[in-house]
Design a protein around this motif. Structure first.
Motif, PDB file in Angstrom:
ATOM      1  N   LEU A  38       0.829  -1.206   0.000  1.00 48.03           N
ATOM      2  CA  LEU A  38       0.000   0.000   0.000  1.00 48.03           C
ATOM      3  C   LEU A  38       0.860   1.251   0.000  1.00 48.03           C
ATOM      4  N   ASP A  39       1.974   1.211   0.721  1.00 43.40           N
ATOM      5  CA  ASP A  39       2.876   2.361   0.744  1.00 43.40           C
ATOM      6  C   ASP A  39       3.498   2.606  -0.633  1.00 43.40           C
ATOM      7  N   ALA A  40       3.614   1.532  -1.406  1.00 47.72           N
ATOM      8  CA  ALA A  40       4.247   1.663  -2.716  1.00 47.72           C
ATOM      9  C   ALA A  40       3.292   2.184  -3.780  1.00 47.72           C
ATOM     10  N   ARG A  41       1.991   2.340  -3.435  1.00 47.55           N
ATOM     11  CA  ARG A  41       0.999   2.808  -4.390  1.00 47.55           C
ATOM     12  C   ARG A  41       0.718   4.293  -4.204  1.00 47.55           C
ATOM     13  N   ASP A  42       0.314   4.920  -5.300  1.00 43.69           N
ATOM     14  CA  ASP A  42      -0.069   6.322  -5.186  1.00 43.69           C
ATOM     15  C   ASP A  42      -1.567   6.432  -4.908  1.00 43.69           C
ATOM     16  N   VAL A  43      -2.025   7.673  -4.682  1.00 39.17           N
ATOM     17  CA  VAL A  43      -3.425   7.905  -4.322  1.00 39.17           C
ATOM     18  C   VAL A  43      -4.366   7.475  -5.446  1.00 39.17           C
ATOM     19  N   ASP A  44      -3.968   7.738  -6.696  1.00 37.27           N
ATOM     20  CA  ASP A  44      -4.827   7.387  -7.828  1.00 37.27           C
ATOM     21  C   ASP A  44      -5.087   5.878  -7.884  1.00 37.27           C
ATOM     22  N   TRP A  45      -4.046   5.079  -7.572  1.00 38.76           N
ATOM     23  CA  TRP A  45      -4.227   3.623  -7.598  1.00 38.76           C
ATOM     24  C   TRP A  45      -5.202   3.195  -6.515  1.00 38.76           C
ATOM     25  N   VAL A  46      -5.054   3.777  -5.318  1.00 37.94           N
ATOM     26  CA  VAL A  46      -5.944   3.413  -4.211  1.00 37.94           C
ATOM     27  C   VAL A  46      -7.389   3.775  -4.546  1.00 37.94           C
ATOM     28  N   VAL A  47      -7.598   4.963  -5.117  1.00 37.76           N
ATOM     29  CA  VAL A  47      -8.950   5.384  -5.498  1.00 37.76           C
ATOM     30  C   VAL A  47      -9.521   4.440  -6.558  1.00 37.76           C
ATOM     31  N   SER A  48      -8.676   4.081  -7.543  1.00 39.61           N
ATOM     32  CA  SER A  48      -9.124   3.171  -8.597  1.00 39.61           C
ATOM     33  C   SER A  48      -9.480   1.805  -8.025  1.00 39.61           C
ATOM     34  N   ARG A  49      -8.661   1.357  -7.064  1.00 41.24           N
ATOM     35  CA  ARG A  49      -8.916   0.057  -6.419  1.00 41.24           C
ATOM     36  C   ARG A  49     -10.252   0.080  -5.679  1.00 41.24           C
ATOM     37  N   ILE A  50     -10.520   1.160  -4.952  1.00 43.25           N
ATOM     38  CA  ILE A  50     -11.775   1.271  -4.205  1.00 43.25           C
ATOM     39  C   ILE A  50     -12.967   1.299  -5.152  1.00 43.25           C
TER      40      ILE A  50
END
Length: 376
Positions: A38-50
């Motif tokens: 999770l630390d290795a991901r950016d905000v856009d990836w987290v939003v896309s994942r959600i």
């Protein structure tokens, strides 16, 4: 005039409850990711994942609609079995609509029980209605065959809609995986062996029909296990038979091309299968035996059974010619890869096949080795 002031009052406890619910769902979307990843991901990836995970919760697919479209991608000769399985599922449900998420193991087991106990059904092509046939099913093979077809279409949907690279799985693990399938023992022996094959080659027949069945069996064997459907459809041939194998031509880039030199030892058998007034076919006697390839297969197997009974030989079917050729080719020292080519199997070297032109002479030599095992 003055606009009315909007009512801004809200139900605060309800709003807080819905917000907490949404937050929990978002947390659930990333809970299986390690803190390091999770630390290795950016905000856009987290939003896309959600967003993807919230979409997965609302994923719906009508299994019947999907299957109807998928079946159109199959060759005409194989569509019937898929449609039969789908139509049987419709009779079981009483409706032609089923969300793919509603397919569970218990549903499939109940479906199999339904098929095992259902009388054999006949469909009226004019009305689309089903009526009960006089004969009853005597084995559980039908339910297993239906399950296999449904599983194939279910897995195709998983391949289409799941995206494992993006970790977006909208169709979870298949409920078909733990379904035990039951099949009856295969009809007749497959590998006849050299001695029995020699007996067939040298045999006299009691009737013209049995003679023709033996002839086509021997011709199939001598042409590297050619399918009856291809022999039935073959146009007149002299020294080289070039064709596309009907069973797999629509599923292969090379259209399952085959080229088979006609061995001289087969000519007497071929000539007997040409003794007809029907023009335009290489082996016209097959068309005298039946008006369709499926009925021809039935007739050939029926006459082969008569020969087996007359000669006190375990019953075998037309397919045994292909299986016996492959087995004896191994005995004659032909490599497995070459046998696969002779049988027009896809094999394990698909990429090599793209860049290397097939050696038809190699196949001819392999066939000669097998035919040299016999006295003609």
């Amino acid at each position: 005039g003055m606009c009315a002031k909007p009512n801004l009052s809200i139900n605060v406890p309800y709003a807080i409850s819905k917000a907490d619910e949404l937050i929990n769902r978002m947390r659930g979307a990333v809970k299986d990711i390690s803190p390091f990843d999770l630390d290795a991901r950016d905000v856009d990836w987290v939003v896309s994942r959600i967003k993807d995970r919230l979409t997965e919760e609302n994923f719906h697919l009508d299994f019947f609609v999907w299957c109807d479209k998928y079946i159109l991608s199959k060759s005409p000769s194989t569509r019937g079995a898929y449609n039969t399985a789908l139509n049987t599922l419709e009779r079981f449900l009483g409706d032609r609509s089923l969300d793919i998420n509603a397919i569970t193991r218990n549903l499939l087991l109940e479906f199999m029980e339904y098929v095992d106990n259902e009388p054999k059904m006949r469909r009226d092509p004019n009305t689309g209605r089903y009526s009960e046939c006089s004969t009853k099913k005597i084995s559980k093979a039908a339910s297993s065959r239906h399950i296999m077809k449904l599983q194939h279409m279910y897995n195709a949907a998983k391949d289409r809609f799941n995206d494992e690279d993006s970790d977006r799985i909208v169709i979870p693990k298949s409920p078909f995986d733990k379904i035990v399938k039951v099949f009856p023992p295969s009809q007749g022996q497959k590998n006849l062996g050299q001695s029995l094959m020699q007996k067939i080659i040298s045999s006299e027949a009691s009737t013209p029909s049995v003679r023709h069945a033996l002839d086509i069996f021997i011709v199939s064997f001598g042409l590297m296990g050619a399918n009856l459907a291809d022999l039935y459809a073959a146009a007149p041939v002299k020294d080289l038979w070039q064709y596309n194998r009907q069973k797999t031509m629509t599923r292969r880039a090379d259209r399952a091309e085959m080229r088979v030199e006609i061995p001289e030892v087969l000519q007497p058998f071929i000539h007997r299968l040409q003794g007809s007034d029907i023009k335009g076919w290489w082996l016209p006697v097959l068309h005298q035996m039946a008006s369709t390839k499926d009925m021809c297969t039935y007739q050939v197997n029926r006459y082969l059974k008569m020969w087996c009974e007359d000669n006190d030989v375990p019953v075998f079917t037309f397919y045994a010619a292909r299986h016996t050729w492959a087995t004896l080719a191994r005995k004659a020292g032909v490599e497995k890869a070459t046998i696969d080519e002779c049988l027009c199997h896809k094999g394990d070297f698909a990429m090599a096949d793209i860049y290397a032109e097939r050696s038809w002479e190699l196949l001819t030599e392999a066939n000669r080795k097998v035919l040299d095992l016999f006295t003609w």
